[in-house]
Design a protein around this motif. Structure first.
Motif, PDB file in Angstrom:
ATOM      1  N   UNK A 228      36.875  31.449  46.129  1.00 14.38           N
ATOM      2  CA  UNK A 228      36.036  30.039  47.216  1.00 14.38           C
ATOM      3  C   UNK A 228      36.666  30.682  48.302  1.00 14.38           C
ATOM      4  N   UNK A 229      37.859  30.988  48.244  1.00 15.49           N
ATOM      5  CA  UNK A 229      39.223  31.227  49.425  1.00 15.49           C
ATOM      6  C   UNK A 229      39.431  33.171  49.030  1.00 15.49           C
ATOM      7  N   UNK A 230      39.927  33.028  50.544  1.00 14.34           N
ATOM      8  CA  UNK A 230      40.077  35.047  50.677  1.00 14.34           C
ATOM      9  C   UNK A 230      41.497  35.426  49.515  1.00 14.34           C
ATOM     10  N   UNK A 231      42.276  34.605  49.243  1.00 13.29           N
ATOM     11  CA  UNK A 231      43.257  35.182  47.900  1.00 13.29           C
ATOM     12  C   UNK A 231      42.558  35.497  46.691  1.00 13.29           C
ATOM     13  N   UNK A 232      41.469  34.829  46.805  1.00 10.23           N
ATOM     14  CA  UNK A 232      40.745  34.639  45.346  1.00 10.23           C
ATOM     15  C   UNK A 232      40.775  36.412  45.145  1.00 10.23           C
ATOM     16  N   UNK A 233      39.429  36.679  45.823  1.00 10.37           N
ATOM     17  CA  UNK A 233      39.419  38.595  45.723  1.00 10.37           C
ATOM     18  C   UNK A 233      40.366  39.401  45.637  1.00 10.37           C
ATOM     19  N   UNK A 234      41.288  39.227  45.837  1.00 12.87           N
ATOM     20  CA  UNK A 234      42.920  39.662  45.392  1.00 12.87           C
ATOM     21  C   UNK A 234      43.188  39.525  43.472  1.00 12.87           C
ATOM     22  N   UNK A 235      42.868  38.517  43.727  1.00 14.05           N
ATOM     23  CA  UNK A 235      42.605  38.339  42.004  1.00 14.05           C
ATOM     24  C   UNK A 235      41.633  38.580  40.751  1.00 14.05           C
ATOM     25  N   UNK A 236      40.391  38.190  41.615  1.00 18.18           N
ATOM     26  CA  UNK A 236      39.681  39.165  40.675  1.00 18.18           C
ATOM     27  C   UNK A 236      39.919  40.859  40.783  1.00 18.18           C
ATOM     28  N   UNK A 237      40.435  41.467  41.540  1.00 21.15           N
ATOM     29  CA  UNK A 237      40.037  42.929  41.490  1.00 21.15           C
ATOM     30  C   UNK A 237      40.671  42.917  40.470  1.00 21.15           C
ATOM     31  N   UNK A 238      42.486  42.264  40.238  1.00 18.04           N
ATOM     32  CA  UNK A 238      42.937  42.331  39.251  1.00 18.04           C
ATOM     33  C   UNK A 238      43.002  42.007  37.679  1.00 18.04           C
ATOM     34  N   UNK A 239      41.694  41.104  38.101  1.00 16.13           N
ATOM     35  CA  UNK A 239      41.216  41.085  36.459  1.00 16.13           C
ATOM     36  C   UNK A 239      40.200  41.494  36.363  1.00 16.13           C
ATOM     37  N   UNK A 240      39.274  42.463  37.135  1.00 13.54           N
ATOM     38  CA  UNK A 240      38.380  43.182  37.542  1.00 13.54           C
ATOM     39  C   UNK A 240      39.583  44.275  36.162  1.00 13.54           C
ATOM     40  N   UNK A 241      40.576  45.364  37.164  1.00 11.85           N
ATOM     41  CA  UNK A 241      40.929  46.589  37.235  1.00 11.85           C
ATOM     42  C   UNK A 241      41.658  46.710  35.237  1.00 11.85           C
ATOM     43  N   UNK A 242      42.214  45.089  35.286  1.00  6.97           N
ATOM     44  CA  UNK A 242      43.121  44.733  34.211  1.00  6.97           C
ATOM     45  C   UNK A 242      41.743  44.750  32.714  1.00  6.97           C
ATOM     46  N   UNK A 243      40.142  44.520  33.395  1.00 14.45           N
ATOM     47  CA  UNK A 243      39.944  44.312  32.308  1.00 14.45           C
ATOM     48  C   UNK A 243      39.135  46.252  31.967  1.00 14.45           C
ATOM     49  N   UNK A 244      38.875  46.836  33.129  1.00 14.76           N
ATOM     50  CA  UNK A 244      38.818  48.293  32.672  1.00 14.76           C
ATOM     51  C   UNK A 244      39.787  49.005  31.908  1.00 14.76           C
ATOM     52  N   UNK A 245      40.976  48.867  32.201  1.00  7.01           N
ATOM     53  CA  UNK A 245      42.108  49.236  31.767  1.00  7.01           C
ATOM     54  C   UNK A 245      42.865  48.664  29.655  1.00  7.01           C
ATOM     55  N   UNK A 246      41.845  47.971  29.468  1.00  8.80           N
ATOM     56  CA  UNK A 246      41.934  47.175  28.122  1.00  8.80           C
ATOM     57  C   UNK A 246      41.764  47.366  27.379  1.00  8.80           C
ATOM     58  N   UNK A 247      42.525  47.847  25.849  1.00 10.32           N
ATOM     59  CA  UNK A 247      41.752  47.974  24.956  1.00 10.32           C
ATOM     60  C   UNK A 247      40.281  47.509  24.276  1.00 10.32           C
ATOM     61  N   UNK A 248      39.480  48.558  23.747  1.00  6.87           N
ATOM     62  CA  UNK A 248      38.067  47.774  23.394  1.00  6.87           C
ATOM     63  C   UNK A 248      38.221  47.815  22.498  1.00  6.87           C
TER      64      UNK A 248
END
Length: 261
Positions: free
Chosen positions: A241-261
């Motif tokens: 919704x706000x510009x800062x949300x992009x950084x939050x989503x980027x961090x979450x997507x990165x975390x989902x890539x590195x988390x154990x399956x």
């Protein structure tokens, strides 16, 4: 972009699942020249993350994306989608409001699917939704005629302000507290929201004809007398919704890539 003229087949699924992504909005609150659904996020447009995740849904027959009639960004974005769309992605002309975009997509999908097929509506700017949460809300909707909504309990203390959000006109302008709101039975409605296709279409049609304000698909169903299920989200699913949300989503997507399956 492929445009199916006949019903796609999905082996092993008694009911096909369809998806709608309303993406015709201008994102005025976000600001900037480029609409937020096409902003770059971790190397891809925001909406490309959304569509890729929806395409992983078991039994998914197709996605109708409702965009502005003259959308200069959709085709290039669609070519970058992974996994490949295999003809399951179609664009329709959206409307001035979210409700009109959803209705346009429903009109298209009703010509392809069955009345009781589950259709899930997901925001174009919720790129972090997990496949597990998608599967859980779809399964809940299959077993409940009023459908189901992905949601999360309200965590923070709620304050009602003297002015509506949009009338403050600035993120930094203060607004006086009017009251503290009991949060014990309150939930934040997220997406996807999943309902039988024909039931959702009829609920939207009646609400729009009556001039009702429709905030989301559950609102339309509630106005028709339904009581959808609330399915608790187990993974973060923020809306940009706000510009800062992009950084939050980027961090979450990165975390989902590195988390154990």
């Amino acid at each position: 972009m492929s445009d199916p003229s006949k019903r796609p087949s999905v082996s092993g699924a008694a009911q096909r699942v369809w998806a709608i992504v309303p993406a015709a909005g201008s994102g005025d609150r976000f600001g900037g020249e480029k609409r937020k659904q096409y902003l770059p996020l971790a190397g891809r447009p925001v909406i490309a993350w959304v569509l890729s995740r929806l395409l992983e849904t078991p039994g998914l027959a197709g996605i109708a994306v409702a965009t502005a009639a003259c959308d200069p960004d959709f085709e290039a974005m669609a070519q970058s989608i992974e996994p490949p769309t295999a003809g399951r992605l179609m664009r329709v002309d959206g409307g001035a409001e979210r409700a009109h975009s959803v209705m346009a997509a429903l009109e298209r999908l009703r010509s392809l699917g069955a009345p009781d097929d589950p259709v899930m509506v997901h925001d174009a700017v919720r790129p972090c939704v997990s496949l597990g949460d998608i599967e859980r809300v779809v399964e809940a909707a299959r077993n409940h005629p009023s459908g189901a909504v992905l949601a999360e309990p309200v965590r923070d203390t709620l304050k009602r302000s003297a002015l509506p959000h949009r009338k403050t006109k600035s993120l930094t302008r203060a607004s006086r507290i009017e009251a503290t709101v009991d949060r014990s039975r309150l939930w934040c409605a997220l997406t996807p929201q999943v309902f039988p296709m024909d039931a959702l279409y009829r609920a939207y049609h009646r609400a729009l004809a009556a001039g009702k304000e429709i905030n989301d698909e559950a609102t339309a169903m509630e106005l028709a007398g339904a009581n959808p299920l609330l399915v608790r989200a187990l993974a973060p699913n923020p809306k940009i919704t706000w510009p800062d949300d992009l950084a939050l989503c980027a961090a979450l997507l990165q975390a989902s890539k590195t988390s154990p399956s």
